[in-house]
Design a protein around this motif. Structure first.
Motif, PDB file in Angstrom:
ATOM      1  N   GLU A  72       0.608  -1.572  -0.185  1.00  0.00           N
ATOM      2  CA  GLU A  72       0.327  -0.267   0.341  1.00  0.00           C
ATOM      3  C   GLU A  72       1.156   1.658   0.785  1.00  0.00           C
ATOM      4  OE1 GLU A  72      -2.006   3.480   1.573  1.00  0.00           O
ATOM      5  OE2 GLU A  72      -0.632   2.247   3.090  1.00  0.00           O
ATOM      6  N   ARG A  73       1.814   1.176   0.722  1.00  0.00           N
ATOM      7  CA  ARG A  73       2.706   2.455   1.080  1.00  0.00           C
ATOM      8  C   ARG A  73       3.811   2.626  -0.616  1.00  0.00           C
ATOM      9  NH1 ARG A  73       5.190   6.099   0.175  1.00  0.00           N
ATOM     10  NH2 ARG A  73       6.367   6.638   1.042  1.00  0.00           N
ATOM     11  N   ARG A  76       2.012   4.612  -3.490  1.00  0.00           N
ATOM     12  CA  ARG A  76       1.365   5.925  -3.260  1.00  0.00           C
ATOM     13  C   ARG A  76       2.242   6.570  -4.946  1.00  0.00           C
ATOM     14  NH1 ARG A  76       1.270   7.127   3.128  1.00  0.00           N
ATOM     15  NH2 ARG A  76       0.168   5.097   3.760  1.00  0.00           N
ATOM     16  N   ALA A  77       2.045   7.962  -4.985  1.00  0.00           N
ATOM     17  CA  ALA A  77       2.662   8.789  -5.427  1.00  0.00           C
ATOM     18  C   ALA A  77       3.539   9.030  -5.697  1.00  0.00           C
ATOM     19  CB  ALA A  77       1.267  10.079  -5.590  1.00  0.00           C
ATOM     20  N   ASP A  78       3.715   9.296  -4.364  1.00  0.00           N
ATOM     21  CA  ASP A  78       5.921   9.191  -4.360  1.00  0.00           C
ATOM     22  C   ASP A  78       6.641   8.455  -4.637  1.00  0.00           C
ATOM     23  OD1 ASP A  78       5.101   7.818  -2.376  1.00  0.00           O
ATOM     24  OD2 ASP A  78       6.149   9.447  -0.559  1.00  0.00           O
TER      25      ASP A  78
END
Ligand code: AP5
Length: 221
Positions: A72-73, A76-78
Motif C-alpha cells: 500500500e505504501r 503511493r504517488a511519491d
C-alpha cells in the motif's frame, strides 16, 4: 527510469543509516517496514499492537499483513519513480509479492545491495544504538554518540533504546534472519541483482560503495 533498491542485510548492518543517506542521492523515498510498524505501534493501531508481540520476540510479523502494509505504501504517488526499501522483503513470499506489485506499476527491482556484517559487530552495534523519540534520528554510543548524552543533536528530543535491542532479542533476530531472510540472497543472486557491500567499513565508505554500485547498474540500463 525508476530506481528500486532493496537493502538486504542482517539486523544492525546499517540498512536504515544508509537508506537515509541514499534519499539525498536518488531523490526517492525511504520505506522501512520496521519504521512503519513502529509508527503504527506509536499510534496504538490494531496493526501496531498485533505487530508488537512479534517484534518484541525478534520474530517476523506474518507475511499477509506485512505485504499489505508495504505494498500500500509503495503504491503511493511519491514512489512512482522508485523507492529505497529497508527491511522488506524478508521472506520469499514477500519478495514474490513485491515483484508482482512492481510489475503492476511498470517497475522492477534495480539492485539488491547485501550489506555484510559479522554477528559480533551486529551485537556490538545494536546494544549501543539509541533512537530519538521525537524525530527518529539514530545514534550509536560507540560509533556515533550524540553531543549531549541522552539527547538528540537534531531536535533535542530524548534518546531511547529500542525494546528489541537487548542481547537476547538481537540473537533471536539474527537467528530469524538466517532462517527466513537469507534465502533471499539466492533469490536475488539468480536474477543477477545482488551486490555485496562490506558493511564493516566506516559509514562514509559504505555509502560510497553503495553509490558506486547503483551508478554502475544505472549506466548499464
Ligand atoms: P527493523 O526495524 O527492520 O529492524 P532490523 O532489520 O532488525 O534492522 P535494524 O533497524 O535493527 O538495523 P539496520 O540494519 O537498519 O541498522 P541501523 O542503520 O539502524 O525490524 C524490526 C522488527 O520489525 C523485526 O524484528 C520484525 O519483527 C518486524 N519486521 C520489520 N520488517 C518486517 C518484514 N518485512 N516482515 C516481517 N516482519 C518485519 O544501524 C544499527 C546501528 O549501527 C546504529 O546505531 C548505527 O548508528 C550504527 N551503524 C550503522 N552503520 C555503521 C557503520 N558503518 N559503522 C559503525 N556503526 C554503524
Amino acid at each position: 527510469m525508476s530506481t528500486v533498491i532493496v537493502l538486504l542485510g542482517p539486523p544492525g548492518s546499517g540498512k536504515g543509516t544508509q537508506a537515509k543517506r541514499l534519499v539525498g542521492v536518488l531523490g526517492t523515498p525511504h520505506v522501512s517496514s520496521g519504521d512503519l510498524f513502529r509508527h503504527h505501534l506509536g499510534e496504538e493501531t490494531e496493526l501496531g499492537l498485533m505487530a508488537q508481540a512479534y517484534m518484541e520476540k525478534g520474530e517476523l510479523v506474518p507475511d499477509d499483513v506485512t505485504v499489505k502494509m508495504v505494498i500500500e505504501r509503495i503504491g503511493r504517488a511519491d514512489c512512482e519513480s522508485g523507492v529505497i526499501l529497508d527491511g522488506f522483503p524478508r521472506t520469499l513470499t514477500q519478495a514474490e509479492a513485491l515483484d508482482d506489485a512492481l510489475e503492476d506499476q511498470g517497475q522492477e527491482v534495480t539492485l539488491v545491495p547485501l550489506i555484510d556484517v559479522s554477528d559480533e559487530e551486529v551485537m556490538r552495534r545494536l546494544t549501543a544504538r539509541r533512537v530519538c523519540r521525537d524525530c527518529g534520528a539514530v545514534y550509536n554510543l560507540v560509533f556515533e554518540p550524540p553531543r549531549e548524552e541522552g539527547f538528540c543533536d537534531v531536535c533535542g528530543g530524548e534518546l531511547y533504546q529500542r525494546e528489541d535491542d537487548n542481547p537476547e532479542t538481537v540473537k533471536h533476530r539474527l537467528y530469524t534472519y538466517y532462517k527466513e531472510t537469507s534465502p533471499l540472497i539466492g533469490y536475488y543472486f539468480a536474477q543477477d541483482l545482488l551486490s555485496r557491500i562490506d558493511g564493516e567499513q566506516s559509514m562514509e565508505e559504505v555509502s560510497e560503495d553503495l553509490r558506486e554500485a547503483i551508478e554502475a547498474v544505472r549506466e548499464e540500463a
